[in-house]
Motif scaffolding. Structure first.
Motif, PDB file in Angstrom:
ATOM      1  N   ALA A 103      45.297  43.395  38.985  1.00  0.00           N
ATOM      2  CA  ALA A 103      44.625  44.689  39.123  1.00  0.00           C
ATOM      3  C   ALA A 103      43.328  44.567  39.905  1.00  0.00           C
ATOM      4  O   ALA A 103      43.023  45.402  40.770  1.00  0.00           O
ATOM      5  N   LEU A 104      42.544  43.538  39.634  1.00  0.00           N
ATOM      6  CA  LEU A 104      41.272  43.384  40.339  1.00  0.00           C
ATOM      7  C   LEU A 104      41.478  42.947  41.784  1.00  0.00           C
ATOM      8  O   LEU A 104      40.684  43.287  42.664  1.00  0.00           O
ATOM      9  N   ALA A 105      42.540  42.193  42.040  1.00  0.00           N
ATOM     10  CA  ALA A 105      42.866  41.851  43.431  1.00  0.00           C
ATOM     11  C   ALA A 105      43.203  43.109  44.226  1.00  0.00           C
ATOM     12  O   ALA A 105      42.787  43.277  45.374  1.00  0.00           O
ATOM     13  N   THR A 106      43.945  44.024  43.597  1.00  0.00           N
ATOM     14  CA  THR A 106      44.353  45.258  44.278  1.00  0.00           C
ATOM     15  C   THR A 106      43.171  46.198  44.462  1.00  0.00           C
ATOM     16  O   THR A 106      42.971  46.759  45.540  1.00  0.00           O
ATOM     17  N   GLU A 107      42.379  46.385  43.406  1.00  0.00           N
ATOM     18  CA  GLU A 107      41.323  47.396  43.430  1.00  0.00           C
ATOM     19  C   GLU A 107      40.057  46.940  44.150  1.00  0.00           C
ATOM     20  O   GLU A 107      39.396  47.742  44.807  1.00  0.00           O
ATOM     21  N   LEU A 108      39.701  45.679  44.021  1.00  0.00           N
ATOM     22  CA  LEU A 108      38.434  45.197  44.571  1.00  0.00           C
ATOM     23  C   LEU A 108      38.599  44.041  45.560  1.00  0.00           C
ATOM     24  O   LEU A 108      37.605  43.547  46.095  1.00  0.00           O
ATOM     25  N   GLY A 109      39.828  43.602  45.778  1.00  0.00           N
ATOM     26  CA  GLY A 109      40.045  42.467  46.663  1.00  0.00           C
ATOM     27  C   GLY A 109      39.527  41.160  46.086  1.00  0.00           C
ATOM     28  O   GLY A 109      39.229  40.221  46.836  1.00  0.00           O
ATOM     29  N   VAL A 110      39.448  41.081  44.765  1.00  0.00           N
ATOM     30  CA  VAL A 110      38.880  39.906  44.119  1.00  0.00           C
ATOM     31  C   VAL A 110      39.830  38.725  44.243  1.00  0.00           C
ATOM     32  O   VAL A 110      41.025  38.826  43.945  1.00  0.00           O
ATOM     33  N   ARG A 111      39.301  37.604  44.677  1.00  0.00           N
ATOM     34  CA  ARG A 111      40.099  36.398  44.830  1.00  0.00           C
ATOM     35  C   ARG A 111      39.902  35.419  43.682  1.00  0.00           C
ATOM     36  O   ARG A 111      40.756  34.580  43.439  1.00  0.00           O
ATOM     37  N   ARG A 112      38.767  35.510  42.995  1.00  0.00           N
ATOM     38  CA  ARG A 112      38.469  34.549  41.934  1.00  0.00           C
ATOM     39  C   ARG A 112      37.998  35.305  40.692  1.00  0.00           C
ATOM     40  O   ARG A 112      37.150  36.189  40.784  1.00  0.00           O
ATOM     41  N   LEU A 113      38.551  34.887  39.558  1.00  0.00           N
ATOM     42  CA  LEU A 113      38.306  35.601  38.310  1.00  0.00           C
ATOM     43  C   LEU A 113      38.175  34.609  37.164  1.00  0.00           C
ATOM     44  O   LEU A 113      38.925  33.631  37.087  1.00  0.00           O
ATOM     45  N   ALA A 114      37.221  34.864  36.277  1.00  0.00           N
ATOM     46  CA  ALA A 114      37.099  34.116  35.025  1.00  0.00           C
ATOM     47  C   ALA A 114      37.141  35.097  33.871  1.00  0.00           C
ATOM     48  O   ALA A 114      36.491  36.147  33.909  1.00  0.00           O
ATOM     49  N   LEU A 115      37.929  34.770  32.858  1.00  0.00           N
ATOM     50  CA  LEU A 115      37.994  35.554  31.628  1.00  0.00           C
ATOM     51  C   LEU A 115      37.469  34.674  30.505  1.00  0.00           C
ATOM     52  O   LEU A 115      38.025  33.615  30.229  1.00  0.00           O
ATOM     53  N   ALA A 116      36.380  35.117  29.882  1.00  0.00           N
ATOM     54  CA  ALA A 116      35.665  34.260  28.945  1.00  0.00           C
ATOM     55  C   ALA A 116      35.448  34.949  27.605  1.00  0.00           C
ATOM     56  O   ALA A 116      35.269  36.169  27.542  1.00  0.00           O
ATOM     57  N   ALA A 117      35.463  34.160  26.551  1.00  0.00           N
ATOM     58  CA  ALA A 117      34.997  34.647  25.255  1.00  0.00           C
ATOM     59  C   ALA A 117      33.513  34.956  25.360  1.00  0.00           C
ATOM     60  O   ALA A 117      32.782  34.324  26.132  1.00  0.00           O
ATOM     61  N   ASP A 118      33.053  35.942  24.582  1.00  0.00           N
ATOM     62  CA  ASP A 118      31.640  36.299  24.666  1.00  0.00           C
ATOM     63  C   ASP A 118      30.736  35.141  24.259  1.00  0.00           C
ATOM     64  O   ASP A 118      29.582  35.057  24.710  1.00  0.00           O
ATOM     65  N   ALA A 119      31.248  34.215  23.437  1.00  0.00           N
ATOM     66  CA  ALA A 119      30.445  33.036  23.091  1.00  0.00           C
ATOM     67  C   ALA A 119      30.184  32.172  24.316  1.00  0.00           C
ATOM     68  O   ALA A 119      29.113  31.558  24.443  1.00  0.00           O
ATOM     69  N   VAL A 120      31.146  32.117  25.242  1.00  0.00           N
ATOM     70  CA  VAL A 120      30.969  31.318  26.459  1.00  0.00           C
ATOM     71  C   VAL A 120      29.940  31.963  27.381  1.00  0.00           C
ATOM     72  O   VAL A 120      29.074  31.282  27.950  1.00  0.00           O
ATOM     73  N   THR A 121      30.010  33.292  27.551  1.00  0.00           N
ATOM     74  CA  THR A 121      29.005  33.944  28.389  1.00  0.00           C
ATOM     75  C   THR A 121      27.623  33.869  27.734  1.00  0.00           C
ATOM     76  O   THR A 121      26.610  33.763  28.432  1.00  0.00           O
ATOM     77  N   ALA A 122      27.584  33.908  26.400  1.00  0.00           N
ATOM     78  CA  ALA A 122      26.303  33.709  25.712  1.00  0.00           C
ATOM     79  C   ALA A 122      25.765  32.311  25.988  1.00  0.00           C
ATOM     80  O   ALA A 122      24.560  32.125  26.222  1.00  0.00           O
ATOM     81  N   TYR A 123      26.658  31.317  25.969  1.00  0.00           N
ATOM     82  CA  TYR A 123      26.250  29.943  26.271  1.00  0.00           C
ATOM     83  C   TYR A 123      25.714  29.854  27.699  1.00  0.00           C
ATOM     84  O   TYR A 123      24.625  29.304  27.937  1.00  0.00           O
ATOM     85  N   ALA A 124      26.478  30.384  28.660  1.00  0.00           N
ATOM     86  CA  ALA A 124      26.073  30.296  30.065  1.00  0.00           C
ATOM     87  C   ALA A 124      24.760  31.030  30.301  1.00  0.00           C
ATOM     88  O   ALA A 124      23.920  30.592  31.102  1.00  0.00           O
ATOM     89  N   GLY A 125      24.568  32.156  29.609  1.00  0.00           N
ATOM     90  CA  GLY A 125      23.315  32.877  29.763  1.00  0.00           C
ATOM     91  C   GLY A 125      22.137  32.111  29.203  1.00  0.00           C
ATOM     92  O   GLY A 125      21.040  32.139  29.759  1.00  0.00           O
ATOM     93  N   ALA A 126      22.365  31.413  28.102  1.00  0.00           N
ATOM     94  CA  ALA A 126      21.272  30.706  27.428  1.00  0.00           C
ATOM     95  C   ALA A 126      20.931  29.382  28.091  1.00  0.00           C
ATOM     96  O   ALA A 126      19.751  29.056  28.285  1.00  0.00           O
ATOM     97  N   LEU A 127      21.964  28.586  28.435  1.00  0.00           N
ATOM     98  CA  LEU A 127      21.733  27.225  28.922  1.00  0.00           C
ATOM     99  C   LEU A 127      22.246  26.972  30.331  1.00  0.00           C
ATOM    100  O   LEU A 127      22.059  25.883  30.872  1.00  0.00           O
ATOM    101  N   GLY A 128      22.936  27.939  30.926  1.00  0.00           N
ATOM    102  CA  GLY A 128      23.497  27.689  32.246  1.00  0.00           C
ATOM    103  C   GLY A 128      24.701  26.765  32.157  1.00  0.00           C
ATOM    104  O   GLY A 128      25.553  26.930  31.293  1.00  0.00           O
ATOM    105  N   GLN A 129      24.765  25.779  33.045  1.00  0.00           N
ATOM    106  CA  GLN A 129      25.920  24.878  33.104  1.00  0.00           C
ATOM    107  C   GLN A 129      25.557  23.462  32.694  1.00  0.00           C
ATOM    108  O   GLN A 129      26.200  22.509  33.138  1.00  0.00           O
ATOM    109  N   ARG A 130      24.560  23.311  31.848  1.00  0.00           N
ATOM    110  CA  ARG A 130      24.212  21.976  31.391  1.00  0.00           C
ATOM    111  C   ARG A 130      24.755  21.751  29.984  1.00  0.00           C
ATOM    112  O   ARG A 130      25.009  22.704  29.250  1.00  0.00           O
ATOM    113  N   PRO A 131      24.930  20.486  29.575  1.00  0.00           N
ATOM    114  CA  PRO A 131      25.419  20.216  28.225  1.00  0.00           C
ATOM    115  C   PRO A 131      24.424  20.711  27.180  1.00  0.00           C
ATOM    116  O   PRO A 131      23.212  20.807  27.436  1.00  0.00           O
TER     117      PRO A 131
END
Length: 346
Positions: A103-131
């Protein structure tokens, strides 16, 4: 001379209170543009409703393009990547994984997509990509940690089976202390009893008001700030409730820290961040959390969260756009299709 097109990334934060969408320059220039809707995405027998998410999200993305001066269709702009963070993704995200890439490829031409649990986005928001380890706490609580090889999760089991130390847990413990005071049992608090009755009237009617509701966790959590206020005013029972909550929260952090190596203390050198609305209550909770950190994870570092889950979704999308994603993929927690339909066959 033509003007180079802008490459954009889209971050989405879907939760119980509604949907937030951010549009950001993939190169990191300028602050993201954000729009929100107070309508939560529906959940049905098949899980999170992918069509409803799209009905809400796509007009929001187009409105953001208008705001940035690129028109409703994003003329002269490319959506390089999208990251969707959603509550319940781990167990209810099957429909999203099946339908959103196409759907996103059709509507927005999106080539790359990530589907994440909200805990993962909370992690990325808090610490970025570090351990490290992140405790995300509001009405509920979940802890997530990674060494960038895999994820470790603790709690997040809901108010009946877990969410220990969360807003719902604190509120319930405070109301139990109020009822103990009403009954004349040990462990009661007249201060908490007075606070409960100021909100809901005589506590004898509280079960009838609470049990039929479908939003019981939120109602319980609404009492947590009153527990904090009673603690500030010196009520020892309220202080003890928050002390136990802090112990549970740090136990969850300790559980998701990378396993201790022989001769090395657990959590040695690990960054631990706290994120979520629960910690807005401040010192009544944060002081015992720091005490528990010193007792349970003395070798770890308590660091401030850099951003929120929406910022985490944007950062994951940006990392996808430039092939720099370091967070580990996982079928339930961070699903990244090998290629969206618009990219296959190129």
């Amino acid at each position: 001379m033509s003007t180079p097109s802008v490459r954009w990334v889209v971050g989405v934060d879907s939760g119980g209170s509604g949907l937030r969408v951010a549009l950001a320059d993939a190169a990191g220039a300028g602050a993201p543009e954000v729009v929100d809707a107070r309508t939560p995405v529906r959940t049905g027998p098949a899980g999170i409703d992918a069509r409803h998410l799209l009905e809400l999200m796509l007009p929001m993305v187009r409105a953001l393009f208008v705001r940035t001066g690129h028109g409703a269709s994003g003329t002269g702009a490319e959506v390089a990547a999208v990251a969707v963070g959603a509550a319940g993704m781990a167990t209810l995200g099957g429909q999203l994984r099946a339908e959103l890439p196409g759907a996103l490829a059709t509507e927005l031409g999106v080539r790359r997509l990530a589907l994440a649990a909200d805990a993962v986005t909370a992690y990325a928001g808090a610490l970025g990509q570090r351990p490290g380890a992140v405790v995300a706490a509001g009405t509920g609580v979940i802890a997530l940690g990674t060494d960038l090889a895999g994820w470790r999760r603790a709690d997040g089991w809901g108010h009946l089976l877990g969410d220990c130390g969360s807003g719902a847990w604190i509120g319930r413990a405070g109301l139990e202390a109020a009822l103990r005071a009403h009954d004349g049992r040990r462990g009661g608090s007249t201060a908490l009893l007075s606070a409960a009755e100021s909100l809901w009237g005589p506590v004898t009617g509280l079960p009838g008001q609470l049990y039929p509701r479908t939003d019981r966790p939120a109602v319980l959590a609404s009492f947590a700030p009153h527990v904090a206020r009673c603690a500030i005013e010196g009520d020892p029972v309220a202080e003890e409730v928050l002390g136990r909550a802090a112990g549970h929260l740090v136990e969850a952090a300790a559980a998701v820290c990378p396993p201790a190596q022989q001769g090395v203390a657990r959590g040695a050198g690990v960054d631990v961040a706290l994120t979520g609305g629960l910690f807005a209550m401040g010192d009544p909770l944060l002081v015992p959390v720091r005490e528990q950190m010193a007792a349970q994870l003395p070798a770890a570092r308590l660091v401030p969260a850099v951003g929120d889950p929406l910022a985490g979704a944007v950062s994951i999308a940006a990392a996808l756009a430039d092939d720099s994603l370091r967070l580990p993929t996982d079928p339930a927690l961070l699903h990244v299709p090998l290629a969206a339909p618009a990219e296959r066959g190129r």
